[in-house]
Design a protein around this motif. Structure first.
Motif, PDB file in Angstrom:
ATOM      1  N   ALA A  99       0.833  -1.204   0.000  1.00  0.00           N
ATOM      2  CA  ALA A  99       0.000   0.000   0.000  1.00  0.00           C
ATOM      3  C   ALA A  99       0.869   1.256   0.000  1.00  0.00           C
ATOM      4  O   ALA A  99       0.605   2.214  -0.729  1.00  0.00           O
ATOM      5  N   ILE A 100       1.927   1.242   0.821  1.00  0.00           N
ATOM      6  CA  ILE A 100       2.810   2.411   0.885  1.00  0.00           C
ATOM      7  C   ILE A 100       3.544   2.573  -0.446  1.00  0.00           C
ATOM      8  O   ILE A 100       3.704   3.690  -0.951  1.00  0.00           O
ATOM      9  N   MET A 101       3.964   1.448  -1.033  1.00  0.00           N
ATOM     10  CA  MET A 101       4.593   1.516  -2.367  1.00  0.00           C
ATOM     11  C   MET A 101       3.624   2.111  -3.387  1.00  0.00           C
ATOM     12  O   MET A 101       3.975   2.970  -4.176  1.00  0.00           O
ATOM     13  N   ARG A 102       2.402   1.626  -3.321  1.00  0.00           N
ATOM     14  CA  ARG A 102       1.387   2.062  -4.277  1.00  0.00           C
ATOM     15  C   ARG A 102       1.163   3.574  -4.184  1.00  0.00           C
ATOM     16  O   ARG A 102       0.917   4.248  -5.186  1.00  0.00           O
ATOM     17  N   LEU A 103       1.253   4.139  -2.970  1.00  0.00           N
ATOM     18  CA  LEU A 103       1.014   5.570  -2.777  1.00  0.00           C
ATOM     19  C   LEU A 103       2.289   6.392  -2.954  1.00  0.00           C
ATOM     20  O   LEU A 103       2.264   7.607  -2.862  1.00  0.00           O
ATOM     21  N   SER A 104       3.415   5.705  -3.195  1.00  0.00           N
ATOM     22  CA  SER A 104       4.685   6.411  -3.325  1.00  0.00           C
ATOM     23  C   SER A 104       4.723   7.245  -4.598  1.00  0.00           C
ATOM     24  O   SER A 104       4.055   6.938  -5.584  1.00  0.00           O
ATOM     25  N   THR A 105       5.518   8.312  -4.543  1.00  0.00           N
ATOM     26  CA  THR A 105       5.673   9.122  -5.758  1.00  0.00           C
ATOM     27  C   THR A 105       6.704   8.496  -6.692  1.00  0.00           C
ATOM     28  O   THR A 105       6.856   8.937  -7.822  1.00  0.00           O
ATOM     29  N   ASN A 106       7.401   7.470  -6.185  1.00  0.00           N
ATOM     30  CA  ASN A 106       8.377   6.773  -7.014  1.00  0.00           C
ATOM     31  C   ASN A 106       7.637   5.877  -8.007  1.00  0.00           C
ATOM     32  O   ASN A 106       6.948   4.938  -7.610  1.00  0.00           O
ATOM     33  N   PRO A 107       7.744   6.148  -9.320  1.00  0.00           N
ATOM     34  CA  PRO A 107       6.944   5.402 -10.290  1.00  0.00           C
ATOM     35  C   PRO A 107       7.305   3.919 -10.371  1.00  0.00           C
ATOM     36  O   PRO A 107       6.442   3.099 -10.695  1.00  0.00           O
ATOM     37  N   VAL A 108       8.552   3.575 -10.062  1.00  0.00           N
ATOM     38  CA  VAL A 108       8.940   2.162 -10.092  1.00  0.00           C
ATOM     39  C   VAL A 108       8.196   1.409  -8.992  1.00  0.00           C
ATOM     40  O   VAL A 108       7.599   0.348  -9.219  1.00  0.00           O
ATOM     41  N   LEU A 109       8.202   1.980  -7.778  1.00  0.00           N
ATOM     42  CA  LEU A 109       7.535   1.332  -6.653  1.00  0.00           C
ATOM     43  C   LEU A 109       6.027   1.246  -6.868  1.00  0.00           C
ATOM     44  O   LEU A 109       5.413   0.195  -6.663  1.00  0.00           O
ATOM     45  N   SER A 110       5.415   2.342  -7.280  1.00  0.00           N
ATOM     46  CA  SER A 110       3.960   2.316  -7.403  1.00  0.00           C
ATOM     47  C   SER A 110       3.544   1.418  -8.568  1.00  0.00           C
ATOM     48  O   SER A 110       2.519   0.737  -8.486  1.00  0.00           O
ATOM     49  N   GLY A 111       4.343   1.377  -9.617  1.00  0.00           N
ATOM     50  CA  GLY A 111       4.040   0.489 -10.746  1.00  0.00           C
ATOM     51  C   GLY A 111       4.117  -0.975 -10.339  1.00  0.00           C
ATOM     52  O   GLY A 111       3.249  -1.781 -10.688  1.00  0.00           O
ATOM     53  N   LEU A 112       5.156  -1.289  -9.562  1.00  0.00           N
ATOM     54  CA  LEU A 112       5.338  -2.658  -9.075  1.00  0.00           C
ATOM     55  C   LEU A 112       4.138  -3.060  -8.204  1.00  0.00           C
ATOM     56  O   LEU A 112       3.585  -4.161  -8.341  1.00  0.00           O
ATOM     57  N   ALA A 113       3.734  -2.155  -7.313  1.00  0.00           N
ATOM     58  CA  ALA A 113       2.613  -2.439  -6.419  1.00  0.00           C
ATOM     59  C   ALA A 113       1.333  -2.657  -7.218  1.00  0.00           C
ATOM     60  O   ALA A 113       0.572  -3.592  -6.969  1.00  0.00           O
ATOM     61  N   ARG A 114       1.110  -1.797  -8.193  1.00  0.00           N
ATOM     62  CA  ARG A 114      -0.072  -1.928  -9.039  1.00  0.00           C
ATOM     63  C   ARG A 114      -0.101  -3.274  -9.747  1.00  0.00           C
ATOM     64  O   ARG A 114      -1.133  -3.945  -9.774  1.00  0.00           O
ATOM     65  N   ALA A 115       1.048  -3.673 -10.319  1.00  0.00           N
ATOM     66  CA  ALA A 115       1.131  -4.933 -11.063  1.00  0.00           C
ATOM     67  C   ALA A 115       0.853  -6.115 -10.131  1.00  0.00           C
ATOM     68  O   ALA A 115       0.124  -7.045 -10.480  1.00  0.00           O
ATOM     69  N   PHE A 116       1.417  -6.046  -8.934  1.00  0.00           N
ATOM     70  CA  PHE A 116       1.219  -7.120  -7.958  1.00  0.00           C
ATOM     71  C   PHE A 116      -0.263  -7.293  -7.623  1.00  0.00           C
ATOM     72  O   PHE A 116      -0.822  -8.392  -7.672  1.00  0.00           O
ATOM     73  N   ILE A 117      -0.901  -6.158  -7.297  1.00  0.00           N
ATOM     74  CA  ILE A 117      -2.319  -6.202  -6.925  1.00  0.00           C
ATOM     75  C   ILE A 117      -3.151  -6.696  -8.103  1.00  0.00           C
ATOM     76  O   ILE A 117      -4.044  -7.538  -7.957  1.00  0.00           O
ATOM     77  N   TRP A 118      -2.821  -6.188  -9.283  1.00  0.00           N
ATOM     78  CA  TRP A 118      -3.561  -6.582 -10.495  1.00  0.00           C
ATOM     79  C   TRP A 118      -3.504  -8.094 -10.687  1.00  0.00           C
ATOM     80  O   TRP A 118      -4.521  -8.745 -10.904  1.00  0.00           O
ATOM     81  N   PHE A 119      -2.321  -8.683 -10.546  1.00  0.00           N
ATOM     82  CA  PHE A 119      -2.174 -10.108 -10.810  1.00  0.00           C
ATOM     83  C   PHE A 119      -2.858 -10.948  -9.735  1.00  0.00           C
ATOM     84  O   PHE A 119      -3.628 -11.859 -10.043  1.00  0.00           O
ATOM     85  N   PHE A 120      -2.585 -10.638  -8.474  1.00  0.00           N
ATOM     86  CA  PHE A 120      -3.073 -11.528  -7.418  1.00  0.00           C
ATOM     87  C   PHE A 120      -4.556 -11.351  -7.120  1.00  0.00           C
ATOM     88  O   PHE A 120      -5.188 -12.245  -6.572  1.00  0.00           O
ATOM     89  N   ARG A 121      -5.129 -10.198  -7.461  1.00  0.00           N
ATOM     90  CA  ARG A 121      -6.570 -10.059  -7.304  1.00  0.00           C
ATOM     91  C   ARG A 121      -7.301 -10.589  -8.525  1.00  0.00           C
ATOM     92  O   ARG A 121      -8.483 -10.891  -8.475  1.00  0.00           O
ATOM     93  N   GLY A 122      -6.562 -10.661  -9.641  1.00  0.00           N
ATOM     94  CA  GLY A 122      -7.192 -10.985 -10.911  1.00  0.00           C
ATOM     95  C   GLY A 122      -7.246 -12.468 -11.230  1.00  0.00           C
ATOM     96  O   GLY A 122      -7.850 -12.856 -12.224  1.00  0.00           O
ATOM     97  N   THR A 123      -6.614 -13.292 -10.385  1.00  0.00           N
ATOM     98  CA  THR A 123      -6.668 -14.729 -10.637  1.00  0.00           C
ATOM     99  C   THR A 123      -7.314 -15.415  -9.433  1.00  0.00           C
ATOM    100  O   THR A 123      -7.125 -14.978  -8.305  1.00  0.00           O
ATOM    101  N   PRO A 124      -8.079 -16.502  -9.671  1.00  0.00           N
ATOM    102  CA  PRO A 124      -8.763 -17.159  -8.546  1.00  0.00           C
ATOM    103  C   PRO A 124      -7.761 -17.709  -7.537  1.00  0.00           C
ATOM    104  O   PRO A 124      -6.704 -18.233  -7.930  1.00  0.00           O
ATOM    105  N   VAL A 125      -8.101 -17.596  -6.276  1.00  0.00           N
ATOM    106  CA  VAL A 125      -7.183 -18.079  -5.241  1.00  0.00           C
ATOM    107  C   VAL A 125      -7.008 -19.589  -5.361  1.00  0.00           C
ATOM    108  O   VAL A 125      -5.925 -20.124  -5.090  1.00  0.00           O
ATOM    109  N   LEU A 126      -8.047 -20.287  -5.845  1.00  0.00           N
ATOM    110  CA  LEU A 126      -7.927 -21.740  -6.027  1.00  0.00           C
ATOM    111  C   LEU A 126      -6.824 -22.056  -7.035  1.00  0.00           C
ATOM    112  O   LEU A 126      -6.001 -22.966  -6.829  1.00  0.00           O
ATOM    113  N   VAL A 127      -6.772 -21.271  -8.119  1.00  0.00           N
ATOM    114  CA  VAL A 127      -5.732 -21.467  -9.132  1.00  0.00           C
ATOM    115  C   VAL A 127      -4.358 -21.193  -8.533  1.00  0.00           C
ATOM    116  O   VAL A 127      -3.389 -21.917  -8.763  1.00  0.00           O
TER     117      VAL A 127
END
Ligand SMILES: Nc1ncnc2c1ncn2[C@@H]1O[C@H](COP(=O)(O)OP(=O)(O)O)[C@@H](O)[C@H]1O
Ligand SMILES: [Mg+2]
Lengths: 318, 260
Positions: A99-127
């Motif tokens: 969350a702190i990365m996501r809110l960071s002004t550092n684009p590398v950190l916030s981009g990484l956080a966004r990608a992480f959330i996108w992937f792990f929320r976007g696939t079923p936990v069973l998978v």
């Protein structure tokens, strides 16, 4: 109206003066007779359903009784609780960081956080659980070393390193990181900007500002949904039975696949999950009060609201 | 920046400070100085850039060009040859220890008791011992007349009391300069006096201050310099008797006729 007072006015104000000399009027709260009627209906229906279940021979209550506190069940309960706790610790610690990365002004950190959330929320936990459980099929061996060089610190067979329990912990933990991150981010965003500015103007570093000023206030918003996450997680652990995660569900499944007593063992499972979720929701009210310090009083509990106790008590105090 | 080194008795020196938000240029070349112990009152209509300037002074906002020095240091920057190099956050935090700020909305930390609000930064930032910080904190609360509220939560105080705690909290860092951004604008009229009294006392004790305010009587009584800003520029500046009572600029006159 600028008219001079008439006799009528005078007599009315005299009346008021007289009435205020009388003993104070008592205040009675609004009565809710329909609540009692509804409660009666609900209780009757519930009792009927419960008794039909209790008398249903297909449930096979003796089997339920035999397995409810059997060592194999209790072992599973311990693993389930342990798994829930580990996954939530990973989720909350990792989620706060993301969350702190996501809110960071550092684009590398916030981009990484966004990608992480996108992937792990976007696939079923069973998978995700199956993926971690069968990681060996994708990478038969694992190495720890420096990429693109021959330096290797550790090497081993995937199935030796990633046990079913570790796979379950990683799958549930990493998935939870994504959800917890969004909850923490919402909490952080709910804290007024002025708080951060006041802390910075006192020469606190951004890290100290986050830790001492923003996060403690964000807790008030974070705790209720995080409590839900704990409950959800406890139930979601049942999914790791697909990779033989050794939890309560895995153990009970193994039994009913041998003795075919599916329904009684599912009743055992349901009773345990219900008891555990009930237990886990108890600390939430305490935490909400603790982090609501300096704010308005917490809302009344369900029971007092249902019975109108609060209204009556305050009326008596008055 | 061609103006040479800052004399030691000047606490704030702004030279041609410019700042834009997107395409809106909010500060369009601000020049001003505040000597040690001086009180500068900044007047001007809403939206003229007063808050933005104040926030630039302790680097809550970055400036686009010009220079802003506090006690001889470029706040937020380090001079490297002929340009200013932005500093990392930790270094900026260290520079901010010499500047205290009081906000219109108080911004006390609601989850901490009054005394904890006051001692938080001295303990965390100045590394004072708890005992030392508490003693100093209580002394400051005494000074603003709120020693008996040390163990209360901010919500339990009136606006005027909260603002006086905010002043004590800023003073606890032993700043050289205090910035006030409309400290009484959010207060009920009957609570304004107590806050202004604390500020008057502070000025009398020799604190260097920049005060954004609409309290003309306070400015007249306490300010050494009154600076009138409009539309991102300093329109008129001088002693209160001159700027408030005999303004030469039409915009100053029109503003004063509205607030007096
Ligand atoms: N963070 C910001 N982003 C965009 N515009 C801003 C921001 N802060 C202030 N402004 C604009 O800058 C102008 C000056 O604002 P401000 O310094 O607050 O004026 P004052 O304090 O004199 O009323 C206003 O037009 C305001 O809308
Ligand atoms: Mg302003």
């Amino acid at each position: 109206m600028n008219e001079t007072p008439t006799r009528d006015d005078t007599s009315r104000s005299e009346q008021q003066a007289r009435s205020s000399a009388r003993p104070a009027l008592t205040v009675r709260p609004l009565r809710h007779p329909w609540r009692w009627v509804c409660a009666l209906v609900v209780l009757t229906v519930a009792a009927a359903m419960l008794s039909s279940l209790l008398r249903n021979p297909n449930v096979n209550w003796p089997v339920v009784r035999d397995y409810l506190f059997a060592p194999v069940t209790l072992d599973g309960v311990v693993v389930t609780l342990y798994l829930t706790a580990l996954a939530m610790v990973i989720g909350i610690v990792g989620g706060t960081a993301v969350a702190i990365m996501r809110l960071s002004t550092n684009p590398v950190l916030s981009g990484l956080a966004r990608a992480f959330i996108w992937f792990f929320r976007g696939t079923p936990v069973l998978v995700q659980i199956i993926f971690w459980g069968y990681l060996g099929a994708l990478y038969p061996t694992l190495q720890l070393g420096i990429p693109f060089t021959d330096v290797v610190f550790l090497e081993g067979r995937t199935s030796d390193i990633i046990t079913p329990f570790l796979a379950a912990t990683l799958a549930l933990g990493l998935n939870e990181v994504a959800y917890a991150a969004e909850i923490v981010r919402g909490g952080i965003s709910s804290v007024e900007r002025g708080q951060t500015e006041a802390a910075l103007s006192l020469a606190m570093t951004p890290a100290a500002t986050m830790r001492r000023v923003v996060l403690p206030q964000a807790m008030r918003v974070i705790i209720p949904p995080m409590g839900n996450e704990v409950i959800t997680m406890l139930k979601t652990t049942a999914l790791v039975s697909v990779i033989a995660g050794q939890d309560l569900m895995t153990n009970l499944q193994r039994i009913y696949s041998q003795n075919y007593q599916v329904i009684p063992l599912l009743v055992v499972a349901a009773l345990w999950y219900l008891a555990l979720t009930t237990l886990l929701s108890l600390p939430q009210a305490w935490l909400e009060r603790r982090f609501g310090r300096g704010h308005l009083a917490a809302s009344p509990s369900m029971w007092s609201r249902l019975l109108g106790l609060r209204a009556r008590r305050t009326a008596k105090e008055a | 920046m061609s103006a040479g080194p800052t004399p030691p008795d000047v606490v704030v020196r702004a030279v041609d400070v410019r700042k834009s938000f997107g395409r809106l240029e909010v500060l369009r070349g601000i020049d001003l100085q505040v000597p040690r112990g001086g009180v500068l009152c900044l007047l001007g209509p809403s939206g003229s850039g007063k808050s933005t300037f104040l926030r630039c002074v302790n680097h809550l906002e970055k400036i686009d060009s010009g220079s802003l020095e506090v006690a001889g240091e470029y706040i937020g920057y380090r001079r490297v040859g002929d340009h200013l190099q932005e500093l990392p956050q930790r270094k900026i935090a260290r520079q901010r220890t010499s500047v205290g700020m009081v906000f219109q909305q108080f911004n006390l930390f609601p989850h901490m008791k009054v005394l904890d609000n006051v001692v938080e930064a001295p303990i965390r930032v100045r590394r004072e011992s708890r005992a030392e910080a508490r003693a100093h904190g209580l002394e400051l609360l005494e000074r603003v007349g709120l020693a008996d509220k040390a163990q209360a939560f901010p919500r339990q105080l009136s606006g005027g009391q909260q603002q006086r705690v905010a002043i004590a909290r800023a003073l606890a860092m032993r700043p050289q300069l205090m910035l006030f951004d409309e400290p009484t604008s959010a207060l009920d009229p009957e609570l304004v006096g107590d806050v202004l009294d604390v500020m008057k006392q502070l000025a009398a004790d020799g604190m260097t201050m920049i005060v954004v305010t609409h309290e003309i009587n306070f400015a007249r009584e306490v300010a050494d310099t009154v600076t009138f800003m409009d539309d991102g520029v300093v329109v008129e500046s001088g002693p209160p008797a001159q700027v408030i009572d005999h303004p030469t600029n039409a915009r100053t006159r029109s503003f004063l006729s509205k607030v007096l």
